[in-house]
Design a protein around this motif. Structure first.
Motif, PDB file in Angstrom:
ATOM      1  N   LEU A  61     114.457   4.453  15.963  1.00  0.00           N
ATOM      2  CA  LEU A  61     115.565   5.271  15.462  1.00  0.00           C
ATOM      3  C   LEU A  61     116.248   4.592  14.292  1.00  0.00           C
ATOM      4  CD1 LEU A  61     117.171   7.896  15.985  1.00  0.00           C
ATOM      5  CD2 LEU A  61     118.719   6.549  17.408  1.00  0.00           C
ATOM      6  N   ALA A  62     116.391   3.279  14.365  1.00  0.00           N
ATOM      7  CA  ALA A  62     117.006   2.537  13.263  1.00  0.00           C
ATOM      8  C   ALA A  62     116.173   2.659  11.998  1.00  0.00           C
ATOM      9  CB  ALA A  62     117.180   1.068  13.656  1.00  0.00           C
ATOM     10  N   LEU A  63     114.852   2.543  12.112  1.00  0.00           N
ATOM     11  CA  LEU A  63     113.976   2.669  10.946  1.00  0.00           C
ATOM     12  C   LEU A  63     114.035   4.076  10.356  1.00  0.00           C
ATOM     13  CD1 LEU A  63     110.830   0.720  12.212  1.00  0.00           C
ATOM     14  CD2 LEU A  63     112.393   0.006  10.407  1.00  0.00           C
ATOM     15  N   SER A  64     114.042   5.087  11.222  1.00  0.00           N
ATOM     16  CA  SER A  64     114.097   6.469  10.740  1.00  0.00           C
ATOM     17  C   SER A  64     115.420   6.761  10.038  1.00  0.00           C
ATOM     18  CB  SER A  64     113.914   7.434  11.920  1.00  0.00           C
ATOM     19  OG  SER A  64     112.660   7.244  12.532  1.00  0.00           O
ATOM     20  N   LEU A  65     116.519   6.283  10.644  1.00  0.00           N
ATOM     21  CA  LEU A  65     117.828   6.505  10.029  1.00  0.00           C
ATOM     22  C   LEU A  65     117.950   5.748   8.713  1.00  0.00           C
ATOM     23  CD1 LEU A  65     120.630   7.723  10.128  1.00  0.00           C
ATOM     24  CD2 LEU A  65     121.355   5.836  11.609  1.00  0.00           C
ATOM     25  N   LYS A  66     117.414   4.538   8.678  1.00  0.00           N
ATOM     26  CA  LYS A  66     117.430   3.759   7.446  1.00  0.00           C
ATOM     27  C   LYS A  66     116.686   4.493   6.337  1.00  0.00           C
ATOM     28  CE  LYS A  66     116.159  -0.840   5.751  1.00  0.00           C
ATOM     29  NZ  LYS A  66     115.651  -2.165   6.143  1.00  0.00           N
ATOM     30  N   THR A  67     115.567   5.097   6.691  1.00  0.00           N
ATOM     31  CA  THR A  67     114.790   5.857   5.710  1.00  0.00           C
ATOM     32  C   THR A  67     115.594   7.028   5.159  1.00  0.00           C
ATOM     33  OG1 THR A  67     112.747   5.262   6.845  1.00  0.00           O
ATOM     34  CG2 THR A  67     112.671   7.160   5.380  1.00  0.00           C
ATOM     35  N   ARG A  68     116.220   7.783   6.060  1.00  0.00           N
ATOM     36  CA  ARG A  68     116.995   8.943   5.620  1.00  0.00           C
ATOM     37  C   ARG A  68     118.174   8.536   4.745  1.00  0.00           C
ATOM     38  NH1 ARG A  68     117.010  13.716   8.228  1.00  0.00           N
ATOM     39  NH2 ARG A  68     118.374  14.250   6.468  1.00  0.00           N
ATOM     40  N   LEU A  69     118.794   7.403   5.034  1.00  0.00           N
ATOM     41  CA  LEU A  69     119.953   6.965   4.254  1.00  0.00           C
ATOM     42  C   LEU A  69     119.556   6.495   2.863  1.00  0.00           C
ATOM     43  CD1 LEU A  69     121.941   4.984   6.986  1.00  0.00           C
ATOM     44  CD2 LEU A  69     122.497   7.232   6.052  1.00  0.00           C
ATOM     45  N   LEU A  70     118.347   5.974   2.735  1.00  0.00           N
ATOM     46  CA  LEU A  70     117.925   5.412   1.452  1.00  0.00           C
ATOM     47  C   LEU A  70     117.075   6.360   0.628  1.00  0.00           C
ATOM     48  CD1 LEU A  70     117.002   1.752   2.507  1.00  0.00           C
ATOM     49  CD2 LEU A  70     119.051   2.524   1.315  1.00  0.00           C
ATOM     50  N   GLU A  71     116.597   7.426   1.220  1.00  0.00           N
ATOM     51  CA  GLU A  71     115.688   8.304   0.482  1.00  0.00           C
ATOM     52  C   GLU A  71     116.407   9.095  -0.606  1.00  0.00           C
ATOM     53  OE1 GLU A  71     115.777  12.170   3.535  1.00  0.00           O
ATOM     54  OE2 GLU A  71     113.967  10.980   3.253  1.00  0.00           O
ATOM     55  N   ASN A  72     117.728   9.084  -0.586  1.00  0.00           N
ATOM     56  CA  ASN A  72     118.486   9.779  -1.623  1.00  0.00           C
ATOM     57  C   ASN A  72     118.351   9.093  -2.973  1.00  0.00           C
ATOM     58  OD1 ASN A  72     120.697  11.877  -2.225  1.00  0.00           O
ATOM     59  ND2 ASN A  72     121.638   9.995  -2.960  1.00  0.00           N
ATOM     60  N   ASN A  73     118.048   7.777  -2.940  1.00  0.00           N
ATOM     61  CA  ASN A  73     117.900   7.036  -4.183  1.00  0.00           C
ATOM     62  C   ASN A  73     116.564   7.368  -4.834  1.00  0.00           C
ATOM     63  OD1 ASN A  73     120.307   5.097  -4.051  1.00  0.00           O
ATOM     64  ND2 ASN A  73     119.328   4.811  -2.058  1.00  0.00           N
ATOM     65  N   LYS A  74     116.593   7.593  -6.103  1.00  0.00           N
ATOM     66  CA  LYS A  74     115.388   7.980  -6.828  1.00  0.00           C
ATOM     67  C   LYS A  74     114.452   6.800  -6.953  1.00  0.00           C
ATOM     68  CE  LYS A  74     117.654  11.595  -9.550  1.00  0.00           C
ATOM     69  NZ  LYS A  74     117.972  12.057 -10.893  1.00  0.00           N
ATOM     70  N   ARG A  75     113.179   7.035  -6.599  1.00  0.00           N
ATOM     71  CA  ARG A  75     112.143   6.023  -6.729  1.00  0.00           C
ATOM     72  C   ARG A  75     110.895   6.669  -7.317  1.00  0.00           C
ATOM     73  NH1 ARG A  75     113.439   5.145  -1.197  1.00  0.00           N
ATOM     74  NH2 ARG A  75     114.738   3.314  -0.871  1.00  0.00           N
ATOM     75  N   LYS A  76     110.032   5.839  -7.797  1.00  0.00           N
ATOM     76  CA  LYS A  76     108.762   6.377  -8.244  1.00  0.00           C
ATOM     77  C   LYS A  76     107.910   6.701  -7.033  1.00  0.00           C
ATOM     78  CE  LYS A  76     106.774   1.757  -8.707  1.00  0.00           C
ATOM     79  NZ  LYS A  76     106.180   0.801  -9.622  1.00  0.00           N
ATOM     80  N   PRO A  77     107.005   7.660  -7.127  1.00  0.00           N
ATOM     81  CA  PRO A  77     106.185   8.024  -5.980  1.00  0.00           C
ATOM     82  C   PRO A  77     105.355   6.848  -5.510  1.00  0.00           C
ATOM     83  CG  PRO A  77     106.029   9.674  -7.717  1.00  0.00           C
ATOM     84  CD  PRO A  77     106.759   8.522  -8.295  1.00  0.00           C
ATOM     85  N   VAL A  78     105.103   6.817  -4.212  1.00  0.00           N
ATOM     86  CA  VAL A  78     104.347   5.721  -3.633  1.00  0.00           C
ATOM     87  C   VAL A  78     102.933   5.682  -4.184  1.00  0.00           C
ATOM     88  CG1 VAL A  78     103.514   4.746  -1.468  1.00  0.00           C
ATOM     89  CG2 VAL A  78     105.735   5.872  -1.557  1.00  0.00           C
ATOM     90  N   ALA A  79     102.376   6.844  -4.530  1.00  0.00           N
ATOM     91  CA  ALA A  79     100.998   6.901  -5.012  1.00  0.00           C
ATOM     92  C   ALA A  79     100.797   6.095  -6.277  1.00  0.00           C
ATOM     93  CB  ALA A  79     100.599   8.360  -5.257  1.00  0.00           C
ATOM     94  N   GLU A  80     101.899   5.836  -7.026  1.00  0.00           N
ATOM     95  CA  GLU A  80     101.771   5.083  -8.256  1.00  0.00           C
ATOM     96  C   GLU A  80     101.509   3.615  -7.988  1.00  0.00           C
ATOM     97  OE1 GLU A  80     105.082   5.695 -10.748  1.00  0.00           O
ATOM     98  OE2 GLU A  80     104.928   7.863 -10.751  1.00  0.00           O
ATOM     99  N   ASN A  81     101.774   3.153  -6.789  1.00  0.00           N
ATOM    100  CA  ASN A  81     101.586   1.743  -6.473  1.00  0.00           C
ATOM    101  C   ASN A  81     100.843   1.633  -5.157  1.00  0.00           C
ATOM    102  OD1 ASN A  81     101.716  -0.984  -6.007  1.00  0.00           O
ATOM    103  ND2 ASN A  81     103.838  -1.188  -6.715  1.00  0.00           N
ATOM    104  N   GLN A  82      99.586   1.294  -5.204  1.00  0.00           N
ATOM    105  CA  GLN A  82      98.776   1.273  -3.997  1.00  0.00           C
ATOM    106  C   GLN A  82      99.152   0.143  -3.072  1.00  0.00           C
ATOM    107  OE1 GLN A  82      96.704   3.635  -3.193  1.00  0.00           O
ATOM    108  NE2 GLN A  82      97.085   4.712  -5.087  1.00  0.00           N
ATOM    109  N   ASP A  83      99.897  -0.862  -3.566  1.00  0.00           N
ATOM    110  CA  ASP A  83     100.246  -1.997  -2.719  1.00  0.00           C
ATOM    111  C   ASP A  83     101.463  -1.717  -1.858  1.00  0.00           C
ATOM    112  OD1 ASP A  83      98.211  -3.479  -3.741  1.00  0.00           O
ATOM    113  OD2 ASP A  83      99.426  -4.291  -5.375  1.00  0.00           O
ATOM    114  N   ASP A  84     102.204  -0.645  -2.131  1.00  0.00           N
ATOM    115  CA  ASP A  84     103.418  -0.352  -1.408  1.00  0.00           C
ATOM    116  C   ASP A  84     103.132   0.527  -0.217  1.00  0.00           C
ATOM    117  OD1 ASP A  84     104.691  -1.832  -3.240  1.00  0.00           O
ATOM    118  OD2 ASP A  84     105.457  -0.127  -4.413  1.00  0.00           O
TER     119      ASP A  84
END
Length: 503
Positions: free
Chosen positions: A142-165
């Protein structure tokens, strides 16, 4: 399965125990002098009454803990893009945190939480000197899921652009299988412990022992405590040899520092996660925090002579904070890295390896002024006090050469290492006498710039500079003022034209 955070929900039911232990800990800290006296004089009290009082206190703490748990709820307001926390017993408090202002989300686990099997989630913004949101008892998933929801508002590049992430998605099946690219070994922690933080360890050690001594003396009311301690040392064989005392002090400091470093940084892992750094560490109190490159304000690389020989160094990362006390606490440390690991971290955080450009040196007047304030002025005060107030201080005159030589070396090496390097992308402030630090900032992270010049410095064309950022200030004193002003104009232009989104 995705969690629904749109409806108010409570912490894990077993969180009542966490509330109980934390509430008990708060009262114990507030009343510990009374508890100490009670323990030392327990034979004088009626055992039945004492047991009833203890039982009554535990019942009251349990009731308070239950209502703390019962009245604590949290949810995500998707319409207003806010994270809302309600808490309180009699006076309920509702805290609404705007998602786009969240700087950091940490998942921690104290010793008590490890025993009970829950985690703590902290939400931090740059608008306060404390954590705005603190959920003390939720499951890891639950902590990991909530952490994801709280941080997903920040703009990031798509994960597909970096295969190591790795994806931060809630339904990602490998969310618990993130592979660290840096692991700080136990041997590296030992190297860090024996080569750094001597001053901090000595200060903490003496503060700890003096605090115990003062409270023990005040609690027992023993007027002969000082006399007894003095007699002990006078009769002790340790006082016969200053060298033995120094060896023992060094040994105690090293052991103290070793224990502190291992407890704080044990099992340190650095992983990549959606273009960010995920740090996890701690022995009894585990901590997991994520660092987003766009939020980093100041990156500091620290290394001394011994660490250079051992190929280790320390990294401190400062993100946006609200004030001086929080600024020191918010510096995230990565100890015991080697040069390659440092470069990999800098590449991820800054996008490139910073290079030192144009070098600015401080004027010799800075060295003269520092010698006057740290050596000459204390000597004048010592002579004045010994001549007119207390002649007995002259009995310790043999310590003066050690003071002058020790402080003199620190001042000279500190002046020698004081430099400011500037290139198109970064500003690097170098400082330190033993531990050489390089503070790295990008011009677009600067919030304000202060320049100053005293009237008697105009003829020498020297002045001072302070760069203000949301993670702290960087100062450079008595450099060439014309060059400083040229760089200031360039930085102000970059600030005005930058579209950086670090808030």
């Amino acid at each position: 399965m995705a969690n629904n955070f749109s409806q108010p929900q409570r912490q894990s039911p077993i969180g009542v125990l966490v509330m109980f232990f934390y509430t008990l800990q708060v009262y114990a800290k507030a009343l510990w002098p009374i508890l100490l006296v009670t323990i030392l004089k327990i034979e004088k009290y009626n055992k039945l009454y004492l047991s009833l009082i203890i039982a009554a206190v535990l019942v009251v703490v349990a009731i308070i803990s239950y209502f703390k748990y019962r009245n604590f709820t949290f949810f995500l307001d998707d319409e207003n893009e806010e994270f809302v926390i309600t808490e309180g017993i009699f006076n309920k408090t509702k805290t609404a945190i705007q998602l786009h202002k969240i700087q950091q989300v940490n998942i921690n686990q104290s010793f008590i939480q490890k025993i009970i099997g829950v985690y703590e989630l902290e939400v931090d913004t740059a608008g306060s000197n404390k954590k705005e949101g603190n959920i003390k008892a939720i499951s890891h998933q639950l902590a990991l899921s909530l952490k994801t929801r709280l941080l997903e508002n920040n703009k990031r590049k798509p994960v597909a652009e970096n295969q190591d992430d790795f994806s931060l998605g809630i339904d990602n099946p490998i969310i618990n299988e993130i592979i660290p690219f840096i692991k700080i070994s136990f041997a590296s922690l030992i190297k860090v412990a024996i080569t750094s933080n001597y001053g901090r360890s000595i200060a903490l050690m003496f503060a700890f022992f003096f605090s115990i001594y003062e409270n023990f003396k005040n609690t027992l009311g023993d007027d002969n405590t000082d006399t007894n301690i003095a007699n002990f040392f006078e009769n002790s064989i340790l006082m016969g040899s200053m060298s033995i005392l120094i060896v023992i002090l060094i040994f105690v400091v090293l052991v103290f520092n070793l224990v502190r470093v291992i407890f704080k940084f044990y099992d340190y892992k650095v992983s990549k996660q959606s273009g960010s750094l995920l740090l996890s560490f701690g022995l009894l109190n585990s901590k997991s925090t994520i660092i987003k490159p766009e939020k980093v304000q100041i990156t500091t690389i620290t290394q001394n002579f011994l660490q250079k020989k051992m190929n280790i160094l320390g990294i401190k990362i400062k993100q946006a904070t609200s004030g001086e006390p929080q600024e020191r606490k918010s510096a995230i440390e990565i100890p015991g890295c080697n040069a390659d690991e440092r470069n990999e971290i800098l590449q991820l955080l800054l996008g490139q390896i910073p290079e030192k450009g144009v070098k600015l040196l401080p004027n010799y007047r800075k060295l003269v002024f520092t010698i006057f304030t740290t050596i000459m002025l204390p000597l004048f005060l010592y002579l004045g006090i010994g001549t007119w107030l207390a002649t007995e201080v002259f009995e310790y005159y043999y310590l003066l050469p050690f003071y002058v030589i020790g402080i003199g070396l620190l001042v000279v090496f500190g002046f020698k290492n004081n430099r400011l390097f500037v290139n198109d992308s970064f500003i690097i402030k170098q400082s330190g006498a033993w531990d050489i630090s390089n503070d790295i900032i990008a011009p677009d992270k600067i919030q304000a710039i202060t320049t100053s010049q005293l009237f008697w410095h105009k003829k020498a064309n020297i002045g001072s500079l302070i760069l203000h950022t949301a993670g702290g200030d960087i100062a450079f004193q008595l450099g060439n003022f014309e060059i400083i002003k040229e760089f200031v104009n360039q930085w102000l232009y970059k600030i005005e034209t930058s579209d950086s989104n670090w808030m």
